[in-house]
Design an enzyme around this catalytic site. Structure first.
Site, short mmCIF file in Angstrom:
data_model
loop_
_atom_site.label_atom_id
_atom_site.label_comp_id
_atom_site.label_asym_id
_atom_site.label_seq_id
_atom_site.Cartn_x
_atom_site.Cartn_y
_atom_site.Cartn_z
N GLU A 76 0.82 -1.21 0.00
CA GLU A 76 0.00 0.00 0.00
C GLU A 76 0.86 1.26 0.00
O GLU A 76 0.51 2.25 -0.62
CB GLU A 76 -0.96 -0.01 1.19
CG GLU A 76 -1.90 -1.20 1.23
CD GLU A 76 -2.92 -1.26 0.09
OE1 GLU A 76 -3.05 -0.26 -0.64
OE2 GLU A 76 -3.56 -2.30 -0.09
N CYS A 88 5.47 -10.48 -7.14
CA CYS A 88 5.96 -9.20 -6.61
C CYS A 88 5.03 -8.73 -5.50
O CYS A 88 3.83 -9.05 -5.51
CB CYS A 88 5.98 -8.20 -7.76
SG CYS A 88 6.36 -6.50 -7.31
#
Ligand SMILES: [Zn+2]
Ligand SMILES: [Zn+2]
Length: 318
Positions: A223, A238
């Site tokens: 985030e 990833c």
């Protein structure tokens, strides 16, 4: 709409031309065999339900994302509501993780008390747990962004929802507004078990603590990555891969692929080797052996044997 994993040529194109970069950085952006290809989505997975066209490094540059600078150079963590001891990631360890991962100063703001703010809540019809409306939190954060903040990330053990029609959301952010809120509520296995029963209140086992911690680090990396203008990654396995559910979040790694690493490095300007060195030290300290092993392997790929050994050993004696 079926997701087709990118070809090798497409991945190289997404990383972009590295010929003008310093040798060490160029090497750090060569995948070698340290990055798994992104897996084909199964039904219910993020890429089975969301169309993602990807964002190459060049596209990232063209999007003109926010970048930290002298004036706005700090990441702030904003605890929201209670963080009961023994079953949650302590704010201090999250701060430490963010500091090494982003190679930037990180500070913790004084906790916000939920009842002191006008935040819409509801009881989720499936879990019977209280949820808070993410947009209300973002509005409060936006009014209080410190002058030197690159971004403010509220972290909470409350469950979030983005709109009445949604069941829940792990997190939500206003990228240009520099604010985001992320919930760790669903990272505790007890969230899905007997609600508020004996087990829910008791301390968590070491294994469970580690699981919650790993999930928390990963969402923080993911985030916060969005706050730097990185969109979801479709090139490799990833930390920036989209995720629709917890099993998918658990399957994605803690590291940035070369495409995403290049974006973040460009934005923050860190030395990739120093960053990996700090991460290695941190992962060893918190007992994240798999992550430590991966970083060690990566350092050995980037540096000549002697130089790699110096960093790996120096960091382990501290
Ligand atoms: Zn995301
Ligand atoms: Zn990536």
């Amino acid at each position: 709409m079926i997701f087709k994993p990118p070809t090798v040529a497409e991945k190289i194109r997404a990383i972009g031309d590295t010929s003008g970069l310093p040798e060490v950085l160029r090497k750090a952006l060569e995948p070698g065999d340290d990055f798994e290809p992104i897996s084909s989505p199964k039904p219910g997975d993020w890429l089975a339900e969301h169309h993602e066209s990807g964002q190459s490094f060049d596209e990232f540059l063209r999007s003109k994302p926010n970048r930290p600078d002298k004036k706005r150079g700090k990441i702030y963590l904003q605890p929201l509501g209670e963080f009961p001891k023994g079953k949650i990631p302590l704010v201090q360890t999250l701060k430490e993780f963010a500091t090494v991962y982003f190679f930037m100063p990180v500070d913790v703001l004084p906790s916000l008390v939920l009842s002191e703010h006008n935040i819409t809540t509801r009881i989720n019809q499936f879990t019977r747990n209280q949820q808070i409306l993410a947009g209300d939190v973002l509005a409060i954060l936006q009014k209080n962004v410190p002058a030197d903040a690159f971004c403010v990330l509220a972290i909470t053990m409350e469950d979030l929802y983005p709109a009445p029609s949604w069941n829940f959301v792990f997190g939500q952010a206003l990228l240009r507004g520099r604010v985001g809120v992320y919930s760790f509520a669903r990272y505790d296995p007890a969230f899905y078990g007997e609600k508020r029963g004996k087990d829910y209140e008791g301390p968590r086992s070491a294994g469970t603590q580690k699981l919650i911690l790993r999930r928390s680090y990963k969402i923080l990396a993911h985030e916060t990555g969005h706050m730097f203008g990185l969109t979801h990654c479709i090139y490799f396995d990833c930390v920036l891969n989209g995720s629709n559910h917890l099993a998918e979040s658990d399957a994605r790694p803690s590291h940035l692929c070369p495409v995403c690493l290049r974006k973040l490095q460009h934005s923050i300007g860190f030395d990739v080797v120093s960053r990996y060195g700090n991460l290695l030290h941190f992962y060893k300290k918190v007992g994240f052996d798999d992550e430590a092993k991966w970083v060690t392997k990566r350092l050995k790929w980037i540096l000549p044997a002697e130089a790699a050994r110096a960093i790996i050993e120096e960091k382990s004696t501290d």
